[in-house]
Design an enzyme around this catalytic site. Structure first.
Site, mmCIF file in Angstrom:
data_model
loop_
_atom_site.group_PDB
_atom_site.id
_atom_site.type_symbol
_atom_site.label_atom_id
_atom_site.label_comp_id
_atom_site.label_asym_id
_atom_site.label_seq_id
_atom_site.Cartn_x
_atom_site.Cartn_y
_atom_site.Cartn_z
ATOM 1 C CE LYS A 86 2.050 -5.270 6.306
ATOM 2 N NZ LYS A 86 1.533 -4.025 5.786
ATOM 3 N NE ARG A 118 3.421 7.619 13.651
ATOM 4 C CZ ARG A 118 3.465 8.313 14.766
ATOM 5 N NH1 ARG A 118 3.363 7.699 15.939
ATOM 6 N NH2 ARG A 118 3.600 9.635 14.756
ATOM 7 N NE ARG A 167 -3.603 0.566 2.434
ATOM 8 C CZ ARG A 167 -3.424 1.503 3.357
ATOM 9 N NH1 ARG A 167 -2.586 1.327 4.353
ATOM 10 N NH2 ARG A 167 -4.086 2.651 3.285
HETATM 11 C C1 BTN Z 1 0.633 -3.971 2.260
HETATM 12 O O1 BTN Z 1 0.558 -4.385 3.422
HETATM 13 O O2 BTN Z 1 1.190 -2.900 2.017
HETATM 14 C C2 BTN Z 1 0.036 -4.785 1.159
HETATM 15 C C3 BTN Z 1 0.994 -5.866 0.678
HETATM 16 C C4 BTN Z 1 0.444 -6.707 -0.453
HETATM 17 C C5 BTN Z 1 1.495 -7.652 -1.013
HETATM 18 C C6 BTN Z 1 0.917 -8.604 -2.015
HETATM 19 S S1 BTN Z 1 2.046 -9.910 -2.445
HETATM 20 C C7 BTN Z 1 0.966 -10.404 -3.722
HETATM 21 C C8 BTN Z 1 0.461 -9.146 -4.381
HETATM 22 N N1 BTN Z 1 1.406 -8.660 -5.364
HETATM 23 C C9 BTN Z 1 1.924 -7.479 -5.041
HETATM 24 O O3 BTN Z 1 2.747 -6.835 -5.720
HETATM 25 N N2 BTN Z 1 1.420 -7.067 -3.867
HETATM 26 C C10 BTN Z 1 0.470 -8.017 -3.335
#
Ligand code: BTN
Length: 325
Positions: free
Chosen positions: A190, A322, A125
């Site tokens: 996380k 946060r 994100r």
């Molecule tokens: C976050 O917490 O910021 C979201 C992370 C999401 C990661 C997943 S891995 C599979 C899919 N492909 C990506 O490039 N991102 C999501």
């Protein structure tokens, strides 16, 4: 970087963590020992350690847990399998979310799933990177088409958090908590995240690409690049294929039901796992910074923050949260 068929086969042979002689590898691969040696040297790029011991051969200490697409399919419940149009595992991809954007012609009421061993440009994100080392964690995306535009998708990413938490519980991973809007936490650190991207007509047929990343066995060398406290599942021995199947078992029915149930159907379960309920937090959106006590989420997945001006509602998007203190 593409993985040549020789390298892929080599990885499958070495995945068991046992020693394999250069002669054996050459025979199985149908190449010379020199070609084997070159292919082995190329595996360094994947962040793998190849150990060589004279008269015993080569091995990857501890082995690696490669995906097996047929094993995932076999582990799926019949009802989830019926909701899946396509299931593929890519050795290397920039992002599994990106890979699904080009998927044409999904059958109505069915999804396509893409997994990868390695993401070279994994996305999180807020434009962040998602650290995605080879054959270590779960990188899974599902594309699903919805009628009714993006309004139908409100709260979807939070509902996905509920589905992933259920999947983890099925595999014996208890105590996973949810951090608004899209994080999965274990021991308040996380464990995973969800990135939902939407393409298509914002007022008509649109496609949600639900990307899920879960830390399964994060290698120490990759962990240094994670800019926050993190946790994985390495103490529980969870296999990546079992996790992929468990997530799909929960996620696919959710995607089918979501237009009718909306986030309201998952809200109580989300609240029960909310890590910050009643706690003092700071929400940042661009230059804006608002402090307050995190209250519940509403039917649309917005978070209520009790702050100086009273109760304010925040929706996901470009917002981060946060804990204070
Ligand atoms: C976050 O917490 O910021 C979201 C992370 C999401 C990661 C997943 S891995 C599979 C899919 N492909 C990506 O490039 N991102 C999501």
């Amino acid at each position: 970087m593409a993985l040549t068929p020789t390298r892929q086969r080599l990885l499958q042979l070495l995945a068991d963590g046992e020693f394999h002689s250069g002669v054996e590898l050459g025979e199985v691969l149908g190449t010379s020992r020199t070609a084997v040696w070159k292919a082995l040297a190329g595996l360094d790029d994947l962040g793998l350690t190849i150990e060589r011991v004279p008269r015993r051969g080569y091995r990857i200490p501890g082995g690696i847990d490669l995906h097996d697409v047929e094993a995932i399919r076999a582990a799926l419940s019949a009802s989830a399998r019926a909701l899946l149009d396509d299931l593929r595992v890519l050795a290397v991809v920039d992002s599994t979310n990106e890979a699904l954007k080009a998927t044409a012609g999904l059958l109505p009421g069915r999804g396509a799933c893409c997994l990868a061993e390695w993401q070279t440009g994994g996305r999180g994100r807020l434009g962040r990177r998602w650290i995605s080392p080879f054959a270590s964690n779960l990188y899974l995306s599902v594309a699903w088409d919805f009628d009714g535009g993006i309004a139908v998708l409100e709260g979807l990413s939070l509902a996905v958090g509920v589905a992933v938490r259920r999947a983890l519980l099925r595999l014996g991973v208890a105590g996973v908590q949810l951090k608004w809007p899209n994080d999965l936490l274990r021991d308040r650190a996380k464990l995973g995240g969800i990135l939902v991207e939407v393409t298509g007509d914002p007022e008509g047929r649109c496609r949600a690409i639900v990307g899920i990343g879960i830390n399964v066995a994060m290698p120490a060398a990759a962990a240094g690049a994670i800019g926050q406290p993190w946790r994985d599942l390495s103490d529980l021995g969870v296999r990546r294929d079992a996790l992929a199947a468990a997530v799909l078992d929960q996620l696919l029915p959710l995607l089918r039901e979501f237009p009718d149930r909306g986030f309201g159907g998952y809200r109580d379960e989300w609240e029960a796992a909310h890590v910050h309920g009643g706690r003092r937090v700071v929400i940042s959106a661009g230059n804006q910074r608002v402090e307050g006590i995190a209250r519940g989420v509403n039917e649309r997945g917005a978070l209520g923050l009790e702050c100086a001006e009273g109760l304010r509602w925040f929706s996901g998007g470009e917002v981060s949260l946060r804990e204070q203190g």
